[in-house]
Design a protein around this motif. Structure first.
Motif, PDB file in Angstrom:
ATOM      1  N   GLU A  26      55.757  30.938  57.348  1.00 39.05           N
ATOM      2  CA  GLU A  26      55.477  32.252  57.116  1.00 39.05           C
ATOM      3  C   GLU A  26      56.489  32.935  56.186  1.00 39.05           C
ATOM      4  OE1 GLU A  26      52.843  33.992  57.866  1.00 39.05           O
ATOM      5  OE2 GLU A  26      52.020  32.084  58.914  1.00 39.05           O
ATOM      6  N   GLY A  27      57.725  32.784  56.468  1.00 40.48           N
ATOM      7  CA  GLY A  27      58.768  33.216  55.520  1.00 40.48           C
ATOM      8  C   GLY A  27      58.720  32.853  53.929  1.00 40.48           C
ATOM      9  N   ARG A  28      58.439  31.478  53.881  1.00 37.78           N
ATOM     10  CA  ARG A  28      58.374  30.950  52.592  1.00 37.78           C
ATOM     11  C   ARG A  28      57.172  31.773  51.877  1.00 37.78           C
ATOM     12  NH1 ARG A  28      59.264  24.587  53.023  1.00 37.78           N
ATOM     13  NH2 ARG A  28      61.721  24.692  52.474  1.00 37.78           N
ATOM     14  N   ALA A  29      55.852  31.866  52.562  1.00 38.89           N
ATOM     15  CA  ALA A  29      54.613  32.641  52.119  1.00 38.89           C
ATOM     16  C   ALA A  29      54.870  34.219  51.805  1.00 38.89           C
ATOM     17  CB  ALA A  29      53.612  32.469  53.151  1.00 38.89           C
ATOM     18  N   ARG A  30      55.665  34.692  52.628  1.00 39.99           N
ATOM     19  CA  ARG A  30      56.264  35.953  52.420  1.00 39.99           C
ATOM     20  C   ARG A  30      57.058  36.202  51.219  1.00 39.99           C
ATOM     21  NH1 ARG A  30      53.044  35.797  56.184  1.00 39.99           N
ATOM     22  NH2 ARG A  30      52.498  37.301  57.712  1.00 39.99           N
ATOM     23  N   LEU A  31      58.029  35.313  50.938  1.00 38.47           N
ATOM     24  CA  LEU A  31      58.803  35.290  49.913  1.00 38.47           C
ATOM     25  C   LEU A  31      58.151  34.896  48.468  1.00 38.47           C
ATOM     26  CD1 LEU A  31      61.876  35.616  49.176  1.00 38.47           C
ATOM     27  CD2 LEU A  31      62.179  33.029  49.408  1.00 38.47           C
ATOM     28  N   LYS A  32      57.112  33.977  48.706  1.00 38.18           N
ATOM     29  CA  LYS A  32      56.248  33.839  47.478  1.00 38.18           C
ATOM     30  C   LYS A  32      55.526  34.846  47.053  1.00 38.18           C
ATOM     31  CE  LYS A  32      53.060  30.415  45.535  1.00 38.18           C
ATOM     32  NZ  LYS A  32      52.226  29.414  45.806  1.00 38.18           N
ATOM     33  N   ALA A  33      55.186  35.896  47.972  1.00 40.33           N
ATOM     34  CA  ALA A  33      54.467  37.123  47.897  1.00 40.33           C
ATOM     35  C   ALA A  33      55.195  38.363  47.427  1.00 40.33           C
ATOM     36  CB  ALA A  33      53.461  37.493  49.103  1.00 40.33           C
ATOM     37  N   LYS A  34      56.586  38.106  47.372  1.00 44.92           N
ATOM     38  CA  LYS A  34      57.803  38.988  46.912  1.00 44.92           C
ATOM     39  C   LYS A  34      57.473  40.062  48.328  1.00 44.92           C
ATOM     40  CE  LYS A  34      58.088  38.268  42.219  1.00 44.92           C
ATOM     41  NZ  LYS A  34      57.627  37.034  42.146  1.00 44.92           N
ATOM     42  N   ASP A  35      57.184  39.801  49.434  1.00 45.98           N
ATOM     43  CA  ASP A  35      57.373  40.790  50.629  1.00 45.98           C
ATOM     44  C   ASP A  35      58.712  40.412  51.246  1.00 45.98           C
ATOM     45  OD1 ASP A  35      57.074  42.368  52.752  1.00 45.98           O
ATOM     46  OD2 ASP A  35      55.083  41.624  53.252  1.00 45.98           O
ATOM     47  N   ILE A  36      59.708  40.960  50.584  1.00 41.95           N
ATOM     48  CA  ILE A  36      60.916  40.258  51.034  1.00 41.95           C
ATOM     49  C   ILE A  36      61.226  40.665  52.644  1.00 41.95           C
ATOM     50  CG2 ILE A  36      63.495  40.520  50.558  1.00 41.95           C
ATOM     51  CD1 ILE A  36      62.694  40.746  47.571  1.00 41.95           C
ATOM     52  N   ASP A  37      61.155  41.955  52.982  1.00 40.06           N
ATOM     53  CA  ASP A  37      61.648  42.405  54.022  1.00 40.06           C
ATOM     54  C   ASP A  37      60.875  41.288  55.333  1.00 40.06           C
ATOM     55  OD1 ASP A  37      63.284  44.252  53.373  1.00 40.06           O
ATOM     56  OD2 ASP A  37      61.865  45.761  53.325  1.00 40.06           O
ATOM     57  N   ALA A  86      59.800  38.436  54.666  1.00 42.22           N
ATOM     58  CA  ALA A  86      60.234  37.020  54.756  1.00 42.22           C
ATOM     59  C   ALA A  86      61.668  37.026  55.635  1.00 42.22           C
ATOM     60  CB  ALA A  86      60.515  36.752  53.099  1.00 42.22           C
ATOM     61  N   ILE A  87      62.435  38.073  55.126  1.00 43.52           N
ATOM     62  CA  ILE A  87      63.875  38.085  56.187  1.00 43.52           C
ATOM     63  C   ILE A  87      63.420  38.061  57.741  1.00 43.52           C
ATOM     64  CG2 ILE A  87      65.546  39.565  56.438  1.00 43.52           C
ATOM     65  CD1 ILE A  87      65.881  40.181  53.564  1.00 43.52           C
ATOM     66  N   ARG A  88      62.612  38.940  58.003  1.00 42.15           N
ATOM     67  CA  ARG A  88      62.112  38.959  59.293  1.00 42.15           C
ATOM     68  C   ARG A  88      61.788  37.431  60.065  1.00 42.15           C
ATOM     69  NH1 ARG A  88      58.136  39.940  63.025  1.00 42.15           N
ATOM     70  NH2 ARG A  88      56.387  39.907  61.417  1.00 42.15           N
ATOM     71  N   PHE A  89      60.987  36.691  59.162  1.00 36.79           N
ATOM     72  CA  PHE A  89      60.524  35.556  59.772  1.00 36.79           C
ATOM     73  C   PHE A  89      61.666  34.318  59.554  1.00 36.79           C
ATOM     74  CE2 PHE A  89      56.072  37.093  58.986  1.00 36.79           C
ATOM     75  CZ  PHE A  89      55.519  36.635  60.113  1.00 36.79           C
ATOM     76  N   PHE A  90      62.342  34.472  58.569  1.00 38.96           N
ATOM     77  CA  PHE A  90      63.556  33.358  58.598  1.00 38.96           C
ATOM     78  C   PHE A  90      64.700  33.770  59.781  1.00 38.96           C
ATOM     79  CE2 PHE A  90      62.780  33.145  53.864  1.00 38.96           C
ATOM     80  CZ  PHE A  90      61.932  31.939  53.878  1.00 38.96           C
ATOM     81  N   GLU A  91      64.511  34.937  59.908  1.00 38.69           N
ATOM     82  CA  GLU A  91      65.723  35.152  60.997  1.00 38.69           C
ATOM     83  C   GLU A  91      65.215  34.999  62.307  1.00 38.69           C
ATOM     84  OE1 GLU A  91      66.650  39.576  60.433  1.00 38.69           O
ATOM     85  OE2 GLU A  91      68.406  38.993  58.949  1.00 38.69           O
ATOM     86  N   ALA A  92      63.825  35.242  62.504  1.00 38.58           N
ATOM     87  CA  ALA A  92      63.119  34.775  63.987  1.00 38.58           C
ATOM     88  C   ALA A  92      63.223  33.326  64.019  1.00 38.58           C
ATOM     89  CB  ALA A  92      61.634  35.279  63.806  1.00 38.58           C
ATOM     90  N   GLY A  93      63.141  32.564  62.977  1.00 40.88           N
ATOM     91  CA  GLY A  93      63.189  30.967  62.968  1.00 40.88           C
ATOM     92  C   GLY A  93      64.502  30.581  63.163  1.00 40.88           C
ATOM     93  N   LEU A  94      65.644  31.350  62.702  1.00 37.53           N
ATOM     94  CA  LEU A  94      66.920  30.756  62.967  1.00 37.53           C
ATOM     95  C   LEU A  94      67.324  31.488  64.360  1.00 37.53           C
ATOM     96  CD1 LEU A  94      68.684  31.962  59.684  1.00 37.53           C
ATOM     97  CD2 LEU A  94      68.459  29.556  60.524  1.00 37.53           C
ATOM     98  N   ALA A  95      66.737  32.218  64.965  1.00 33.63           N
ATOM     99  CA  ALA A  95      67.091  32.408  66.369  1.00 33.63           C
ATOM    100  C   ALA A  95      66.363  31.439  67.407  1.00 33.63           C
ATOM    101  CB  ALA A  95      66.374  33.743  66.663  1.00 33.63           C
ATOM    102  N   LEU A  96      65.419  30.673  66.811  1.00 33.90           N
ATOM    103  CA  LEU A  96      65.098  29.732  67.618  1.00 33.90           C
ATOM    104  C   LEU A  96      65.950  28.016  67.008  1.00 33.90           C
ATOM    105  CD1 LEU A  96      61.285  30.256  67.089  1.00 33.90           C
ATOM    106  CD2 LEU A  96      62.757  30.433  69.194  1.00 33.90           C
ATOM    107  N   ASP A  97      66.290  28.064  66.106  1.00 31.49           N
ATOM    108  CA  ASP A  97      67.092  27.032  65.447  1.00 31.49           C
ATOM    109  C   ASP A  97      68.051  27.262  64.552  1.00 31.49           C
ATOM    110  OD1 ASP A  97      67.856  24.247  64.806  1.00 31.49           O
ATOM    111  OD2 ASP A  97      66.045  23.648  63.788  1.00 31.49           O
ATOM    112  N   PRO A  98      69.425  27.540  65.117  1.00 30.71           N
ATOM    113  CA  PRO A  98      70.402  28.151  64.374  1.00 30.71           C
ATOM    114  C   PRO A  98      70.713  27.254  63.132  1.00 30.71           C
ATOM    115  CG  PRO A  98      70.664  28.618  66.575  1.00 30.71           C
ATOM    116  CD  PRO A  98      69.638  27.534  66.384  1.00 30.71           C
ATOM    117  N   ASP A  99      70.726  26.068  63.278  1.00 30.61           N
ATOM    118  CA  ASP A  99      71.234  25.075  62.323  1.00 30.61           C
ATOM    119  C   ASP A  99      70.290  24.688  61.211  1.00 30.61           C
ATOM    120  OD1 ASP A  99      73.832  25.460  63.551  1.00 30.61           O
ATOM    121  OD2 ASP A  99      73.511  23.474  64.815  1.00 30.61           O
ATOM    122  N   ALA A 100      69.106  25.005  61.329  1.00 30.09           N
ATOM    123  CA  ALA A 100      67.951  24.808  60.487  1.00 30.09           C
ATOM    124  C   ALA A 100      68.390  25.179  58.956  1.00 30.09           C
ATOM    125  CB  ALA A 100      66.846  25.381  60.616  1.00 30.09           C
ATOM    126  N   ILE A 101      68.586  24.161  58.203  1.00 26.79           N
ATOM    127  CA  ILE A 101      69.023  24.353  56.705  1.00 26.79           C
ATOM    128  C   ILE A 101      68.187  25.061  55.974  1.00 26.79           C
ATOM    129  CG2 ILE A 101      69.927  23.205  54.659  1.00 26.79           C
ATOM    130  CD1 ILE A 101      71.513  21.387  56.163  1.00 26.79           C
TER     131      ILE A 101
END
Length: 319
Positions: A13-24, A26-41
């Protein structure tokens, strides 16, 4: 009943939002993912890209630094970190990161960014080398050709600069910066030829009635022949002196410096500080060698300009 999000779904989802330039978002999804997996490169990489697009370079740097902590051999992370440092104007840090990046993964983008950083700390010759690597890896990198040409102009290598500007325009015919650079380089090239030519003369309009005056060797007076011979003698003597300086420099400066660098890299237990000192000495010596070579090249160009003039047929004789 909705499915609970996972780190992988947040990444998608974050990558899809980033591609659509919906940056805020995208950040929300990436941060949500890191809350689930803090070491996901991949999530750190996506978040870093999002911060970069938002021009939040400080947070972008933190993301790429975290990837490097997790994976010290990640060339992409070093390259992206170097790009961020370039944006922050922290060019020495950028050089350090980008060198590590291209050591791990040779990419046109990595060398391009390295060229920018090196140019901004005054390492113009090194920037030329970086841009040459960039266009070798990606022959369609018009921006790299442009920056390469600009550096070559600064190093007084106008002929090669013209070639690089032309390459940039072959790729992007509407590249305005390359057009302007090419026009100026050609103008400088003409001016340089006139400056180098030791036998430049104006055509007199008072006594020749439109006949072009000949300065070919066969038309010289005895005095002109003697003056010409002295000029050639002086040019050749200058070249001989400059070439002797280069040879002496190679023997007394460059060879010991390279020997120290080889010894430093081969020695077991050699400290990073000592190795860096040997490398810094080599860089200084290399800069001095380039300067010596440029002075010798100027004398060679002067001699060539004289030869071309003497052996060029008079305009009236060309059929």
């Amino acid at each position: 009943m909705s499915t609970a999000p996972t780190a992988e779904s947040c990444l998608r989802e974050g990558r899809a939002r980033l591609k659509a330039k919906d940056i805020d978002e995208a950040i929300r999804f990436f941060e949500a993912g890191l809350a689930l997996d803090p070491d996901a490169i991949k999530l750190h990489d996506g978040l870093g890209a999002a911060h970069y697009m938002r021009k939040d370079f400080a947070n972008a740097a933190k993301c790429f630094q975290r990837i490097i902590e997790l994976d010290p051999q990640n060339g992409r992370a070093f390259t992206n970190l170097g790009a961020v440092y370039n944006r922050l104007g922290e060019f020495p840090k950028a050089v350090e990161a980008l060198r590590k990046g291209v050591q791990r993964e040779k990419t046109s983008v990595g060398f391009y960014n390295l060229g920018i950083a090196q140019k901004n700390i005054g390492q113009v010759a090194m920037a030329v080398s970086a841009y040459q690597q960039a266009v070798r890896l990606d022959p369609l990198n018009a921006d790299a050709y442009l920056n390469l040409a600009n550096c070559l102009v600064e190093m007084k290598n106008v002929r090669k600069a013209v070639e690089s500007y032309q390459k940039a325009l072959e790729i992007r015919p509407d590249f305005e910066a390359a057009k302007q650079g090419l026009a100026k380089a050609k103008s400088d090239q003409t001016a340089a030829r006139e400056e180098i030519d030791p036998f430049g003369r104006l055509v007199s309009d008072s006594s020749h009635s439109g006949v072009i005056e000949s300065f070919g060797l066969q038309e010289m007076t005895e005095l002109q022949r003697l003056e010409d011979r002295q000029k050639v003698h002086d040019l050749c003597q200058n070249i001989q002196e400059k070439s002797s300086e280069v040879l002496e420099f190679l023997r007394e400066q460059l060879s010991p410096s390279l020997h120290g660098l080889v010894r430093g890299t081969a020695a077991v237990g050699q400290s990073t500080k000592e190795l860096q000192a040997a490398h810094d000495d080599y860089q200084t010596v290399l800069t001095d060698l380039i300067s010596l070579r440029q002075r010798m090249k100027k004398q060679l160009l002067a001699l060539r300009a004289h030869e071309e003039l003497i052996h060029t047929p008079d305009i009236d004789d060309v059929k």
